[in-house]
Every structure is written in structure tokens, then in C-alpha cells.
Design a protein around this motif. Structure first.
Motif, PDB file in Angstrom:
ATOM      1  N   THR A 163       0.822  -1.203   0.000  1.00  0.00           N
ATOM      2  CA  THR A 163       0.000   0.000   0.000  1.00  0.00           C
ATOM      3  C   THR A 163       0.857   1.256   0.000  1.00  0.00           C
ATOM      4  O   THR A 163       0.642   2.175  -0.799  1.00  0.00           O
ATOM      5  CB  THR A 163      -0.913   0.010   1.236  1.00  0.00           C
ATOM      6  N   ALA A 553      -8.398   6.324  -1.463  1.00  0.00           N
ATOM      7  CA  ALA A 553      -9.672   6.036  -2.132  1.00  0.00           C
ATOM      8  C   ALA A 553      -9.909   7.017  -3.275  1.00  0.00           C
ATOM      9  O   ALA A 553     -10.340   6.625  -4.373  1.00  0.00           O
ATOM     10  CB  ALA A 553     -10.818   6.099  -1.127  1.00  0.00           C
ATOM     11  N   ALA A 556      -7.473   6.074  -6.090  1.00  0.00           N
ATOM     12  CA  ALA A 556      -7.900   4.874  -6.803  1.00  0.00           C
ATOM     13  C   ALA A 556      -9.118   5.156  -7.678  1.00  0.00           C
ATOM     14  O   ALA A 556      -9.249   4.600  -8.783  1.00  0.00           O
ATOM     15  CB  ALA A 556      -8.210   3.765  -5.799  1.00  0.00           C
ATOM     16  N   TYR A 557     -10.012   6.013  -7.210  1.00  0.00           N
ATOM     17  CA  TYR A 557     -11.188   6.382  -7.996  1.00  0.00           C
ATOM     18  C   TYR A 557     -10.777   7.063  -9.291  1.00  0.00           C
ATOM     19  O   TYR A 557     -11.255   6.705 -10.382  1.00  0.00           O
ATOM     20  CB  TYR A 557     -12.087   7.291  -7.157  1.00  0.00           C
ATOM     21  N   HIS A 559      -7.912   6.854 -10.817  1.00  0.00           N
ATOM     22  CA  HIS A 559      -7.198   5.890 -11.661  1.00  0.00           C
ATOM     23  C   HIS A 559      -8.182   4.934 -12.333  1.00  0.00           C
ATOM     24  O   HIS A 559      -7.969   4.537 -13.483  1.00  0.00           O
ATOM     25  CB  HIS A 559      -6.186   5.113 -10.828  1.00  0.00           C
ATOM     26  N   SER A 560      -9.259   4.564 -11.613  1.00  0.00           N
ATOM     27  CA  SER A 560     -10.247   3.639 -12.196  1.00  0.00           C
ATOM     28  C   SER A 560     -10.960   4.264 -13.387  1.00  0.00           C
ATOM     29  O   SER A 560     -11.496   3.560 -14.240  1.00  0.00           O
ATOM     30  CB  SER A 560     -11.267   3.228 -11.136  1.00  0.00           C
ATOM     31  N   LEU A 701     -17.060   6.023  -3.979  1.00  0.00           N
ATOM     32  CA  LEU A 701     -15.740   5.689  -3.436  1.00  0.00           C
ATOM     33  C   LEU A 701     -15.753   4.402  -2.617  1.00  0.00           C
ATOM     34  O   LEU A 701     -14.692   3.928  -2.201  1.00  0.00           O
ATOM     35  CB  LEU A 701     -15.220   6.841  -2.567  1.00  0.00           C
ATOM     36  N   PHE A 704     -13.339   1.450  -2.979  1.00  0.00           N
ATOM     37  CA  PHE A 704     -11.926   1.692  -2.715  1.00  0.00           C
ATOM     38  C   PHE A 704     -11.614   1.817  -1.224  1.00  0.00           C
ATOM     39  O   PHE A 704     -10.526   2.247  -0.850  1.00  0.00           O
ATOM     40  CB  PHE A 704     -11.482   2.948  -3.470  1.00  0.00           C
ATOM     41  N   SER A 716     -12.129  -3.807  -1.321  1.00  0.00           N
ATOM     42  CA  SER A 716     -11.205  -4.119  -2.405  1.00  0.00           C
ATOM     43  C   SER A 716     -10.030  -3.158  -2.441  1.00  0.00           C
ATOM     44  O   SER A 716      -9.148  -3.289  -3.286  1.00  0.00           O
ATOM     45  CB  SER A 716     -11.938  -4.075  -3.747  1.00  0.00           C
ATOM     46  N   GLY A 717     -10.020  -2.188  -1.507  1.00  0.00           N
ATOM     47  CA  GLY A 717      -8.931  -1.233  -1.481  1.00  0.00           C
ATOM     48  C   GLY A 717      -7.690  -1.789  -0.812  1.00  0.00           C
ATOM     49  O   GLY A 717      -7.619  -2.964  -0.437  1.00  0.00           O
TER      50      GLY A 717
END
Length: 934
Positions: A163, A553, A556-557, A559-560, A701, A704, A716-717
């Protein structure tokens, strides 16, 4: 209070203080909370939930072990409000007790690890490893992004390393150091484990030497109990050593809280993150303790900070240090020897029964090879009330600990199919499994702190002696702005010591924790209702970790959605320092947004910065109410500006004590917040920790939120903490608070806190002007008193006022944050009017003393403020000051009204401490007794 403020009711106060655009009707969103329960009803419900847990004998290991907390420590530290309600020792003169205990902790760690310097506690072993990784990167000369991790490192540590590494561009390279050695190519650091997750014990000296020859630095994660028998990493050449002190008297608690540790060799002191207790001297030249070097450094350095750590695990570090003091070197060695003997007898029994033991060298954990039958063995042990570790279909791990008994060994051997094992016979032939060349020869814990308190009487008196040197909530209000030092009710605290909560291993089957996980589920839902978010994760075990989880979070959002370029985080100039540090850790670039003269976010500058960085805008981090203690009216507009440019809004929940029941960040425009359960929701600060920093998010969110390799389906984060639910054993505290308050009680508590702050502001404004107010001249739950004009006119500083308050029997408010030269006061809803009035009276009396300095009656460099705090020693000996002794040591006596009970005298144990001297002459372990001869 309402009469002084000038409003007719708490509802009228809410209408005057809180912007109408965010103020919700009474009870909005909280209808799903159960009605308020009495203390006895709430405890009965918790007892019923506790009964749903299944406490087995845990022999899982993996860094978590059963331990026997000496009752004298349990009763007089864990259950003692003098210890658990104390705040971080930023006022060292009235924190000498907990500072000494932390210095003992540092000494214990340096002695056992063979390192030169240790900090005063980390959050857990996994995050300590992550801090060690970044420390080695900063301190080393290699420019390689690669970090080598031994395959036998704890799996939860690997998850947290992954992480932390990804946003920083660190590449993790996993190798089996025992067989493959170091990888080809360059790398900046190496992480090893002693003993390994599998139980294997290796001498790492040659590997460490090889790494150094290739320009890399080495950290070793080490079991402190094992180090009483094994050559410590420092003597093997390691640059850093890390781990947990959990098995030193701190129950497993389904994952926490526990005090991690991080120690380094000489030369790396200024790279060490977290808090570091050092020895200095006071105004009389006597030895005294204080936080050194890194004290609140993340507030000062912001985006240049080396870590975002704020909350530590002080209370648990104190328990571990006292455990070492109580047992001493001989006692710890005896415990370790008995644990090791249990493991060797078990291994001998397995071999005699035809079971292959994988490793010849081990300390407490035996790895057994059972082709295709691991599930059957684990199930058989469960039938006997023992939980083993299923490594895979062919291997089972068995970890012995302080609580292991001969009966447990017999039951385990039978689970492996060994009938009627003869323990006495096995003990007679079992051979120690520690490598002869790795046996420890150096001494440790020789200081009197570890040789003097081995009886209950001695330990009891030592703990009382230390707690008497401190000011905690059991003696005085602690009016710290930003930190919400509120009541930690006894009924909330009682369940944390129940074995149904405290003796659960975090990697036990989830069915064993059915009751505690129901508490988690209910608490998460209640926090969703209170904040207006769609989901909450309780994994982050500190506010700083909650910040980090929320930013990850957001990252990651983006990036998704393929928007990997979004890496700019806007942060107001007034923000808490951890905000900027967390953003950098999450791989973001910090852009500062200015504040206007009234302390609010400068909307024009915000719009300009959002426009400038529109394509790259990831988020804004904003505290609400503001860091200046005001409900900003433009909060919805702030959110809209950022959303219009594709960013996400992070609202720091540090000041949620001014929002609960009034407004919900998830409904007025925020996408994510961390909450501080050790502030708004009553988990005690414990001298600086434990804390819990849940993260709440809107629906987009939710995917994430933090996950964990040992808890499929949790999220899943990325993993944030070592344990799936972080510091799970203290969650019943916040559960009990919400359960006993109900919706109406929570709203009333918030409004009472706001009323108390506005009352203090009204009473003190003519003496110390309140720096920021909102519309209708209202503050939120805290107010900032501006001492800068007085300092300019008289030379009396904010430090002088803070130290003088100790003479009056009060802990000081927050000094020079968020504005240098000011005091930020937060009275909370927990203090009665008499205590608040006594604080205000003390401040007014201090203002009169300042006026006497300003008039020239007392010189600037010799007056009761500059001389504060005054000790009992000031009553004897020479006295050459222009103010008398009574004024020096008994100023509060003049405050007692007719017939009023005088305020109990607080005697600071030391005079004002010279911080600069301590930093120039850095000593961070127990000094020799000769240092105190004066």
C-alpha cells in the motif's frame, strides 16, 4: 451560558452559529439510531454481544500472541483515568510521569534490539515496517526505487508495504533470503524478519553485510521476547529494527491497539519518524523529560514531513514498558525460555509421532508438514478449543506463548494424531532449537527502571509516583483546541478488558468474533447515519491513517476512470499539518490555498488554483468547522468549485464534535472524511494514543475502502493497518457512547460544546481578543485567543501563559496552532460551568499579571509568568524574585469565592524545561541515576 452568549436556547444558538445552508432539522438522518440506553442497559447489551464471541486458545502466531497482563498494571494503568485520560505530553512540565514511562519504553526497545535510538511508539508492526522502508530510502545513498522484502516477512506487513510503496514509486522485490539470497541489480533497502513468519530463525549477519556492500540499508522486524535469547539485530549490523510490543502484557484485542516500535542506529536519529522522548534540564538545572526533535514535526514541515503520524499508541507503550519493569531481564528471559521450551517439546512430540517439522531452528513457532491433512488437523485442534494456523493444505503452524500450558501441548499433539503423548519424556530428550551462534551474550535492562519494581508493592507505588507528576482529565479540564478532550465514561471503558473482546486473535475465524463484528457493523452504520456518507471503514487505527485511507480512495477512484494525471491536492494554509503529509504519502502534489483575513478559505484564490490545475486536480482537503474554529458559510461553494473541476472533496473530521446532529458532511458536498473516535466518540487519548480514524465515503468511493488479505470481502482497497478491523478491541467504547446518547443526546452534546466555546469567548474576549468569529460573532466548538498584541506590548509570550496555567492547576490550551502566538481553547460539552468559570477566572487573573509586567511593576525576564511553573522546591531556599512565594505557587487561592472550595493544588515536578538544550544534547534512553543527584 446562553444568557452570557445572548441567545434564548440551544436551537437559537444553532441557528445563529451554523450556516442555514448546511443546518439540518433536529434528528435529521439519526432516526435509525436506537433510543438512548442507560449505562446498565448498554453494558447488558455489550455483555450479550460479548457472549456471541468464541474465545479459544490461540496458537496462530503471525505477530499476535496471548499474554498475561500483570493485574497491578491492568488495574493501575489500563483501568486508571490518570493514565488513560492524559493527553500527548506537549506540556512536559506536567507530563513527567508519562514521559518517564515512554523513556523506559525507548530504553527497553534499544536494549533488546541492540540499536542506539528508538521512538516512543508506532501504530503497529506493519505500519512501523512501512515507516522503516521510507526511512531507509531517505537515509541511504542508493537512488534505486527497489526495496527487497524477505518471503518470510509477516503477510499483513507485506500488504501494508505494498500500500505504502505504490504511490511513492517504490518497487517491492520479494525473495527467499534463506535460499536465494539477495537479488541481482540495485536496491535501496532490505526488510528481514526475526523469527520469520514461518517460525524460522536465521542469522542475518552475512546477508546484512552483503547488502551494505551493495550500498543498501537493512531493517529487521524482530520479536522483542525472542531477543531476550537471540543476538539482537543491532549486533548483526542492522540499520533499523521494528516490530510490536504486543506480547509484553498487551492483549491481542482482535488486532489492537498495540504499540509498535522503530529503532535505528546512531546517525539516523533525525530521520526517525514519530515521537521521541529526550532528556533535558529545567530552569533549576535538574534533569527533566520532553518530546525531542520530531515533536509535532508534521505540523511544521507539512508536505516536507517525513511521516504523517500524529496519534501514537502511548497507553499501550506504557503497559509494555511497565511489563518489562515488573519482570526485569531475568523475568523476561524466563518467560522466553519457557515459551521456547514449549515449542521444542511440541516439535519433539511431532517428530516422535512421525510428523515432519520443517525448520530445525525456531523460537516459539513450529511449522509442521502434513501432506493433504492440514484442514483435518486444524479441525481436530478446534474441537479441543485450540486454534492453529492453516498455512496451506500441507502445512500447519503452531505458535506457543506465555499462556501456553502442558495441557495445550497434549491437545495439539493429539490433533496431529499423536496418542497419549508423554510430555515428561519429551521434555527430557527435546533439544533447544536456537542456533548456538545466535544465542545472546550481551546484557539488557540493567537500568534501575528495570531492576527496582519486581514486587507488586514496588510497582504499585511506582505507577502512583509517575501518575502524580501528570495532569490528566481526572484532575483538570484540558481545554485543547483541535483535540476534543472530553469525558471517557467509565461505563464506556469497562468492556475493553473483558476477555471475550481482549483475547481474540485478529486472524481467528470470523465466526469466533461474531459479537465484536456485530458491534463493528452497528457502529459503521451509526457513523454512516451521523455523517451522511454511504459507507464507513473502521480499519485505520489513527486519524493520520484515516486521512491516508481517504486520499488513497480518491486516488484509486481517479485511476479507475483513467485519469491518472489527477495528482494535485489543494490544502488551505490553515490546515492541520498531517493533511499535507498524508497527501504527499498518497502520491499527490500539494498546492496551498490562501485564507482571507477572517480565517476562511479565500474563494478567489481557490477558484484560481482550481482553474489553474483543473486537468490535474485530484482533491481538496478542508477541515470543517475550519481549523480556526468557525463554521465557514461558503463550504457548499468550496465543494462545488472543486467538483466543477473534476476533483473530490475531503473534509477532515477532526472537528466533528461541532457537527454531530447539526450537519452532515456527506450531505453538504463532501466525498470522503476521516473521523477521530478518540475525539468526538470518546476513545481516550491515553497520553497520545490509542486512536481510531475511520474513513467514511460516498457511494462512488465505496469500492476503494481498505481491504485486507486475511478478510476477503472486507473491501477491495489497499490494506492500511496490520489487522482487518484495526484497533477492534476499543470500538465498544464508541459503540457505548452512541448507544447511551441516542440521537437527541448526540445533538445536545454538540450544541453544549458550541455553547461552552462561545461562553468562553464572551468571557475572555475583553482580556484576550478572540481572533476569528463567524456571522453573528459566533465561534464553533473552539475559539482562538490572540496574545500577539500583548506579547508585543509586554514581552509575555504564549509559552509564559501556558506554563503559568499549571500554577493555577490547569492544563494549557493548544499553543500557537493554527496561528503562532495564540491559544486555541476547546472546553467540550463534558465540563460543568464551575470548571469552565474557574478556567476563565484563571485566564483573567493571568491577564492582570501580564498588566503588571506591562506597567513595569515586574520585569519582563523575572515575573510569575516567565518563572512558571513553580515547584514545591520554590517554597524553600533562596528567593530573589520581585514577586513573593505565595504569588508564585498559590495563585489560584485568590480565585475561590466566598464559601467556595479552593481548587486542589497541582505541584509541577519540574520547572520550565529547556528544549533547545535537550536537542543539542540528545539523550533518548534512561539516564544514569547520577544524572538526578542534584
Amino acid at each position: 451560558m446562553l444568557e452570557v452568549i445572548g441567545v434564548e436556547s440551544l436551537d437559537a444558538l444553532a441557528a445563529a452559529a451554523v450556516p442555514a445552508s448546511i443546518l439540518e432539522p433536529a434528528g435529521a438522518g439519526l432516526q435509525t439510531l436506537p433510543p438512548a440506553a442507560s449505562e446498565h442497559e448498554a453494558l447488558a447489551e455489550l455483555a450479550e454481544l460479548a457472549r456471541r464471541n468464541t474465545v479459544t486458545t490461540s496458537m496462530i502466531g503471525l505477530g499476535y500472541h496471548d499474554t498475561l497482563t500483570p493485574p497491578v498494571i491492568l488495574r493501575n494503568v489500563v483501568e486508571n483515568p490518570a493514565w488513560y485520560t492524559a493527553y500527548t505530553p506537549y506540556q512536559p512540565e506536567i507530563s513527567q510521569g508519562r514521559l518517564e514511562a515512554l523513556l523506559n519504553f525507548q530504553t527497553m526497545v534499544t536494549d533488546l534490539t541492540g540499536m542506539e535510538l528508538a521512538n516512543s511508539s508506532m501504530l503497529d508492526e506493519a505500519t512501523a515496517a512501512a515507516e522503516a522502508m521510507t526511512l531507509l530510502r531517505r537515509a541511504g545513498k542508493s537512488r534505486s526505487p527497489r526495496f527487497v522484502v524477505d518471503a518470510d516477512v509477516l503477510p499483513q506487513t507485506k500488504a501494508v508495504l505494498a500500500t505504502r510503496a505504490e504511490p511513492l514509486g517504490i518497487e517491492l522485490v520479494e525473495v527467499d533470503a534463506a535460499t536465494a539470497g539477495l537479488p541481482d541489480g540495485e536496491f535501496f533497502g532490505v526488510l528481514l524478519q526475526l523469527p520469520g513468519a514461518s517460525g524460522r530463525v536465521l542469522d542475518h549477519t552475512a546477508l546484512i553485510t552483503a547488502a551494505h556492500e551493495r550500498g543498501a540499508l537493512v531493517a529487521v522486524a524482530a520479536d522483542l521476547l525472542a531477543l531476550t535469547l537471540l543476538t539482537p539485530p543491532g549486533e548483526q549490523g542492522a540499520d533499523a529494527c521494528l516490530g510490536t510490543s504486543q506480547r509484553f502484557g498487551v492483549p491481542m484485542g482482535y488486532g489492537g491497539p498495540h504499540a509498535g516500535y522503530l529503532a535505528v542506529r546512531q546517525g539516523l536519529a533525525r530521520q526517525l519518524p514519530g515521537r521521541l522522548v529526550g532528556v533535558s534540564r529545567d530552569a533549576d538545572g535538574a534533569s527533566a523529560y520532553r518530546l525531542a526533535l520530531q515533536t509535532r514535526e508534521q505540523h511544521i514541515r507539512r508536505e516536507k514531513a517525513t511521516s504523517n503520524i500524529c496519534t501514537a499508541q502511548v497507553l499501550l507503550a506504557v503497559v509494555a514498558a511497565m511489563y518489562a519493569s515488573y519482570h526485569g531481564a531475568d523475568g523476561l528471559r524466563a518467560i522466553a525460555t519457557r515459551v521456547h521450551r514449549c515449542a521444542t517439546v511440541l516439535a519433539q512430540g511431532l517428530r516422535a509421532g512421525g510428523v515432519t517439522v520443517v525448520h530445525e531452528a525456531f523460537f516459539d513457532t513450529v511449522l509442521a508438514q502434513v501432506p493433504g491433512t492440514a484442514d483435518a488437523v486444524v479441525a481436530a485442534a478446534r474441537t479441543a478449543g485450540i486454534t492453529l494456523r492453516r498455512v496451506d493444505a500441507d502445512h500447519v503452524g503452531i505458535a506457543c506463548d506465555e499462556a501456553t500450558t502442558p495441557q495445550h501441548l497434549v491437545a495439539v499433539l493429539r490433533a496431529f494424531g499423536v496418542d497419549a503423548p508423554d510430555l515428561a519424556g519429551l521434555d527430557a530428550v527435546a533439544v533447544d532449537a536456537l542456533p548456538a551462534g545466535l544465542l545472546r551474550t550481551s546484557e539488557y535492562l540493567t537500568h534501575p527502571a528495570f531492576t527496582s519494581y519486581h514486587s507488586e508493592t514496588a510497582m504499585l507505588r511506582y505507577l502512583r509516583e509517575l501518575s502524580d507528576k501528570d495532569v490528566a482529565l481526572d484532575r483538570s479540564m484540558i481545554p485543547l483546541g483541535s483535540c476534543t478532550m472530553k469525558l471517557n465514561a467509565t461505563a464506556e471503558m469497562e468492556p475493553i478488558t473483558w476477555p471475550e473482546f481482549s483475547r481474540l486473535h485478529p486472524f481467528a475465524p470470523q465466526s469466533d468474533a461474531a459479537g465484536l463484528l456485530e458491534i463493528v457493523r452497528q457502529l459503521e452504520q451509526w457513523l454512516v447515519d451521523i455523517t451522511g456518507y454511504d459507507a464507513v471503514s473502521l480499519q485505520p487505527n489513527a486519524g493520520s491513517q484515516g486521512e491516508y485511507a481517504g486520499l488513497l480512495a480518491i486516488r484509486a477512484y481517479h485511476h479507475s476512470r483513467g485519469e491518472t494525471q489527477r495528482d494535485v491536492c489543494l490544502i488551505p494554509s490553515s490546515a492541520h499539518g498531517t493533511n499535507a503529509a498524508s497527501a504527499v504519502m498518497a502520491g499527490m502534489r500539494v498546492v496551498v490555498v490562501a485564507c482571507s483575513a477572517d480565517g476562511d478559505v479565500d474563494l478567489a484564490d481557490l477558484r484560481a488554483k482550481a482553474e489553474q490545475h483543473g486537468e490535474n486536480l485530484a482533491a481538496i482537503m478542508v477541515t470543517y468547522p475550519s481549523t480556526h474554529g468557525v463554521y465557514e458559510h461558503a463550504i457548499r461553494e468550496i465543494c462545488a468549485v472543486v467538483h466543477d473541476h473534476g476533483g473530490q472533496v475531503y473534509v477532515d473530521g477532526a472537528n466533528l464534535n461541532a457537527l454531530v446532529g447539526l450537519a452532515r458532511p456527506g450531505r453538504f458536498g463532501a466525498d470522503v472524511s476521516h473521523l477521530n473516535l478518540h475525539k468526538t466518540f470518546c476513545i481516550p487519548h491515553g497520553g497520545g494514543g490509542p486512536g481510531v480514524g475511520p474513513v467514511g465515503v460516498r457511494a462512488h468511493l465505496t469500492p476503494f475502502l481498505p481491504g485486507h488479505p486475511d478478510a476477503p470481502g472486507l473491501g477491495s482497497g489497499a490494506a492500511i493497518s496490520a489487522a482487518p478491523w484495526g484497533s477492534a478491541s476499543i470500538l465498544p467504547i464508541s459503540w457505548a457512547y452512541i448507544r447511551m446518547m441516542g440521537a437527541d443526546g448526540l445533538r445536545r452534546a454538540t450544541l453544549t460544546a458550541v455553547a461552552a466555546a462561545n461562553y468562553v469567548a464572551r468571557r475572555l474576549d475583553e482580556y484576550f481578543p478572540v481572533l476569528y468569529t463567524g456571522e453573528h460573532a459566533m465561534v464553533a466548538h473552539e475559539c482562538i485567543l490572540d496574545l500577539r498584541p500583548l506579547t508585543k506590548a509586554t514581552g509575555v509570550t504564549v509559552d509564559d501563559v501556558a506554563k503559568r496555567l499549571a500554577d493555577y492547576g490547569f492544563h494549557a490550551p493548544t499553543m500557537s496552532f493554527p496561528v503562532a502566538g495564540t491559544l486555541m481553547v476547546e472546553p467540550t460539552e463534558s465540563e460543568n460551568l464551575d470548571e469552565i468559570d474557574q478556567f476563565c477566572d484563571a485566564m483573567i487573573a493571568i491577564r492582570r499579571e501580564i498588566d503588571r509586567v506591562g506597567s513595569g511593576e515586574w520585569p519582563v525576564d523575572d515575573n510569575p509568568l516567565r518563572g512558571a511553573p513553580h515547584t514545591a522546591q520554590c517554597l524553600v531556599g533562596e528567593w530573589e524574585h520581585p514577586y513573593d512565594r505565595a504569588t508564585a505557587v498559590f495563585p489560584a487561592q485568590q480565585l475561590a469565592g466566598a464559601g467556595a472550595r479552593p481548587r486542589p493544588k497541582v505541584w509541577p515536578p519540574v520547572r520550565r524545561i529547556d528544549g533547545a538544550y535537550g536537542d543539542r544534547n540528545l539523550v533518548c534512553s534512561c539516564p544514569p541515576i547520577s544524572a538526578f543527584s542534584s
